[in-house]
Design a protein around this motif. Sequence first.
Motif, PDB file in Angstrom:
ATOM      1  N   TYR A 127      62.437  42.894  17.834  1.00 53.02           N
ATOM      2  CA  TYR A 127      63.207  41.851  17.902  1.00 53.02           C
ATOM      3  C   TYR A 127      64.717  42.056  17.783  1.00 53.02           C
ATOM      4  CZ  TYR A 127      64.936  37.076  16.404  1.00 53.02           C
ATOM      5  OH  TYR A 127      65.413  35.826  15.934  1.00 53.02           O
ATOM      6  N   LYS A 128      65.482  42.853  16.697  1.00 52.96           N
ATOM      7  CA  LYS A 128      66.817  42.994  16.098  1.00 52.96           C
ATOM      8  C   LYS A 128      67.132  43.016  17.829  1.00 52.96           C
ATOM      9  CE  LYS A 128      66.163  43.875  10.969  1.00 52.96           C
ATOM     10  NZ  LYS A 128      65.753  44.679  10.596  1.00 52.96           N
ATOM     11  N   ARG A 129      66.491  44.126  18.809  1.00 54.63           N
ATOM     12  CA  ARG A 129      66.898  44.330  19.970  1.00 54.63           C
ATOM     13  C   ARG A 129      66.878  43.850  20.520  1.00 54.63           C
ATOM     14  NH1 ARG A 129      64.425  50.076  20.771  1.00 54.63           N
ATOM     15  NH2 ARG A 129      63.139  49.698  18.834  1.00 54.63           N
ATOM     16  N   ASP A 130      66.112  42.800  20.773  1.00 58.31           N
ATOM     17  CA  ASP A 130      65.791  41.473  22.102  1.00 58.31           C
ATOM     18  C   ASP A 130      65.553  40.429  21.213  1.00 58.31           C
ATOM     19  OD1 ASP A 130      64.487  39.371  24.415  1.00 58.31           O
ATOM     20  OD2 ASP A 130      63.624  41.232  25.107  1.00 58.31           O
ATOM     21  N   ALA A 131      65.841  39.488  21.223  1.00 53.99           N
ATOM     22  CA  ALA A 131      66.158  38.267  20.619  1.00 53.99           C
ATOM     23  C   ALA A 131      65.089  37.294  20.946  1.00 53.99           C
ATOM     24  CB  ALA A 131      66.717  37.202  20.217  1.00 53.99           C
ATOM     25  N   SER A 132      64.470  37.721  22.537  1.00 56.55           N
ATOM     26  CA  SER A 132      63.501  37.146  22.910  1.00 56.55           C
ATOM     27  C   SER A 132      62.057  37.745  22.421  1.00 56.55           C
ATOM     28  CB  SER A 132      63.368  37.302  24.370  1.00 56.55           C
ATOM     29  OG  SER A 132      63.830  38.472  25.039  1.00 56.55           O
ATOM     30  N   TYR A 133      61.547  38.676  22.046  1.00 56.05           N
ATOM     31  CA  TYR A 133      60.956  39.472  21.978  1.00 56.05           C
ATOM     32  C   TYR A 133      59.588  38.992  20.918  1.00 56.05           C
ATOM     33  CZ  TYR A 133      57.741  43.492  20.192  1.00 56.05           C
ATOM     34  OH  TYR A 133      56.296  44.360  20.175  1.00 56.05           O
ATOM     35  N   LEU A 134      59.941  37.763  19.745  1.00 55.31           N
ATOM     36  CA  LEU A 134      59.203  37.201  19.021  1.00 55.31           C
ATOM     37  C   LEU A 134      60.215  35.788  18.975  1.00 55.31           C
ATOM     38  CD1 LEU A 134      59.212  39.633  16.114  1.00 55.31           C
ATOM     39  CD2 LEU A 134      57.511  38.871  17.567  1.00 55.31           C
ATOM     40  N   SER A 135      59.509  34.743  18.856  1.00 52.85           N
ATOM     41  CA  SER A 135      59.836  33.542  18.843  1.00 52.85           C
ATOM     42  C   SER A 135      60.145  33.184  17.286  1.00 52.85           C
ATOM     43  CB  SER A 135      58.645  31.862  18.723  1.00 52.85           C
ATOM     44  OG  SER A 135      57.416  32.877  17.614  1.00 52.85           O
ATOM     45  N   ASP A 136      60.890  31.789  16.766  1.00 55.76           N
ATOM     46  CA  ASP A 136      61.082  32.179  15.246  1.00 55.76           C
ATOM     47  C   ASP A 136      60.378  31.761  14.641  1.00 55.76           C
ATOM     48  OD1 ASP A 136      64.222  31.871  16.221  1.00 55.76           O
ATOM     49  OD2 ASP A 136      64.472  29.220  16.302  1.00 55.76           O
ATOM     50  N   GLU A 137      58.985  30.777  14.650  1.00 60.09           N
ATOM     51  CA  GLU A 137      58.040  31.233  14.144  1.00 60.09           C
ATOM     52  C   GLU A 137      57.281  32.380  14.104  1.00 60.09           C
ATOM     53  OE1 GLU A 137      55.602  29.153  11.853  1.00 60.09           O
ATOM     54  OE2 GLU A 137      57.246  28.587  12.895  1.00 60.09           O
ATOM     55  N   GLU A 138      57.368  33.175  15.092  1.00 58.30           N
ATOM     56  CA  GLU A 138      56.936  34.389  14.843  1.00 58.30           C
ATOM     57  C   GLU A 138      57.622  35.673  13.941  1.00 58.30           C
ATOM     58  OE1 GLU A 138      54.387  35.853  18.449  1.00 58.30           O
ATOM     59  OE2 GLU A 138      56.874  35.408  18.775  1.00 58.30           O
ATOM     60  N   VAL A 139      59.106  35.228  13.664  1.00 55.55           N
ATOM     61  CA  VAL A 139      59.600  36.161  12.918  1.00 55.55           C
ATOM     62  C   VAL A 139      59.312  35.656  11.261  1.00 55.55           C
ATOM     63  CG1 VAL A 139      62.150  36.237  12.290  1.00 55.55           C
ATOM     64  CG2 VAL A 139      61.247  36.613  14.473  1.00 55.55           C
ATOM     65  N   LYS A 140      59.640  34.548  10.791  1.00 58.33           N
ATOM     66  CA  LYS A 140      59.364  33.260   9.435  1.00 58.33           C
ATOM     67  C   LYS A 140      57.842  34.378   9.216  1.00 58.33           C
ATOM     68  CE  LYS A 140      61.167  28.855  10.699  1.00 58.33           C
ATOM     69  NZ  LYS A 140      61.132  27.508  10.499  1.00 58.33           N
ATOM     70  N   GLU A 141      56.408  34.204   9.881  1.00 59.71           N
ATOM     71  CA  GLU A 141      55.269  35.037   9.917  1.00 59.71           C
ATOM     72  C   GLU A 141      55.640  36.621   9.740  1.00 59.71           C
ATOM     73  OE1 GLU A 141      50.697  34.516  11.326  1.00 59.71           O
ATOM     74  OE2 GLU A 141      52.324  33.366  12.350  1.00 59.71           O
ATOM     75  N   ILE A 142      55.927  36.634  10.549  1.00 58.50           N
ATOM     76  CA  ILE A 142      56.117  38.085   9.777  1.00 58.50           C
ATOM     77  C   ILE A 142      57.222  38.309   8.705  1.00 58.50           C
ATOM     78  CG2 ILE A 142      56.970  40.560  11.426  1.00 58.50           C
ATOM     79  CD1 ILE A 142      55.858  39.324  13.713  1.00 58.50           C
ATOM     80  N   THR A 143      58.276  38.362   8.776  1.00 60.75           N
ATOM     81  CA  THR A 143      58.796  38.330   7.094  1.00 60.75           C
ATOM     82  C   THR A 143      57.678  38.124   6.081  1.00 60.75           C
ATOM     83  OG1 THR A 143      61.015  37.797   9.367  1.00 60.75           O
ATOM     84  CG2 THR A 143      61.074  37.363   6.344  1.00 60.75           C
ATOM     85  N   ASN A 144      57.177  36.981   6.238  1.00 63.08           N
ATOM     86  CA  ASN A 144      56.382  36.922   4.772  1.00 63.08           C
ATOM     87  C   ASN A 144      55.422  37.527   4.992  1.00 63.08           C
ATOM     88  OD1 ASN A 144      57.971  34.536   4.427  1.00 63.08           O
ATOM     89  ND2 ASN A 144      56.572  32.312   5.524  1.00 63.08           N
ATOM     90  N   ASP A 145      54.424  38.348   6.004  1.00 56.61           N
ATOM     91  CA  ASP A 145      54.044  39.827   6.101  1.00 56.61           C
ATOM     92  C   ASP A 145      54.307  40.435   5.463  1.00 56.61           C
ATOM     93  OD1 ASP A 145      51.436  37.281   6.908  1.00 56.61           O
ATOM     94  OD2 ASP A 145      51.760  38.044   8.850  1.00 56.61           O
ATOM     95  N   LEU A 146      55.017  40.444   6.162  1.00 60.10           N
ATOM     96  CA  LEU A 146      56.443  42.261   5.158  1.00 60.10           C
ATOM     97  C   LEU A 146      56.111  42.117   3.948  1.00 60.10           C
ATOM     98  CD1 LEU A 146      56.751  44.863   6.172  1.00 60.10           C
ATOM     99  CD2 LEU A 146      59.719  43.573   6.967  1.00 60.10           C
ATOM    100  N   ARG A 147      56.270  40.868   3.438  1.00 63.04           N
ATOM    101  CA  ARG A 147      56.635  40.617   1.818  1.00 63.04           C
ATOM    102  C   ARG A 147      55.908  41.142   1.240  1.00 63.04           C
ATOM    103  NH1 ARG A 147      58.705  35.288   2.185  1.00 63.04           N
ATOM    104  NH2 ARG A 147      60.998  36.235   3.405  1.00 63.04           N
ATOM    105  N   THR A 148      54.457  40.258   1.614  1.00 67.52           N
ATOM    106  CA  THR A 148      53.986  40.241   1.206  1.00 67.52           C
ATOM    107  C   THR A 148      52.787  41.272   1.170  1.00 67.52           C
ATOM    108  OG1 THR A 148      52.983  37.945   1.467  1.00 67.52           O
ATOM    109  CG2 THR A 148      50.864  39.448   1.521  1.00 67.52           C
ATOM    110  N   ALA A 149      52.902  42.442   2.260  1.00 71.09           N
ATOM    111  CA  ALA A 149      53.075  43.572   2.499  1.00 71.09           C
ATOM    112  C   ALA A 149      53.734  45.036   1.360  1.00 71.09           C
ATOM    113  CB  ALA A 149      52.874  44.443   4.213  1.00 71.09           C
ATOM    114  N   ARG A 150      54.277  44.763   1.239  1.00 68.86           N
ATOM    115  CA  ARG A 150      55.006  45.618   0.272  1.00 68.86           C
ATOM    116  C   ARG A 150      55.071  44.829  -0.850  1.00 68.86           C
ATOM    117  NH1 ARG A 150      60.877  44.434   3.693  1.00 68.86           N
ATOM    118  NH2 ARG A 150      60.901  46.399   4.682  1.00 68.86           N
ATOM    119  N   LYS A 151      54.473  43.825  -1.565  1.00 66.45           N
ATOM    120  CA  LYS A 151      53.958  43.727  -2.942  1.00 66.45           C
ATOM    121  C   LYS A 151      52.679  44.217  -3.205  1.00 66.45           C
ATOM    122  CE  LYS A 151      56.260  38.946  -3.630  1.00 66.45           C
ATOM    123  NZ  LYS A 151      55.944  37.188  -3.630  1.00 66.45           N
TER     124      LYS A 151
END
Length: 156
Positions: A127-151
């Motif tokens: 996504y950082k290389r291509d902003a069209s790769y993920l939607s805004d909603e997907e970015v939010k969900e993936i970021t939250n999931d990443l936080r959960t996975a790290r915990k």
Amino acid sequence: MKKRRTDTNRFDEGKKSMMKGVNGDKKAVKEAYDIFAELRKRDANNPLLEAYYGSTLTLLARDAAEPIEKADHAQEGLDALNRAVSNNSKNKEIRLLRAKVCLKLPESYFHCSQTAIEDLSFLLDRYKRDASYLSDEEVKEITNDLRTARKNAMKN
């Protein structure tokens, strides 16, 4: 040509049933599993089919009554998801499916939070290389999931 259209329709039916299963419909989980198992027999080298097949196995594990059956289905599903990623590591849908499954499996038994972190990080890097790769909603969900996975990974 007709067989391909039929398989595409079945695949879409399987995805719909799987989503109902994710939301708790045990009958839909079984339907999705049956569809993906059938399609997988006809197209054994399709990584996306393998990923959905693996995901439905983990849902069967969730719904199983016996602990051994739970563990066996979950491991078989995780193995299928790992094969799918090995065969097509750049596929967004496959990576997302595996990450979601890894987030749901108990870390103390399956130790796959690090796999979820790798998959989710891969998606965000793309996504950082291509902003069209993920939607805004997907970015939010993936970021939250990443936080959960790290915990989850830090707990064990």
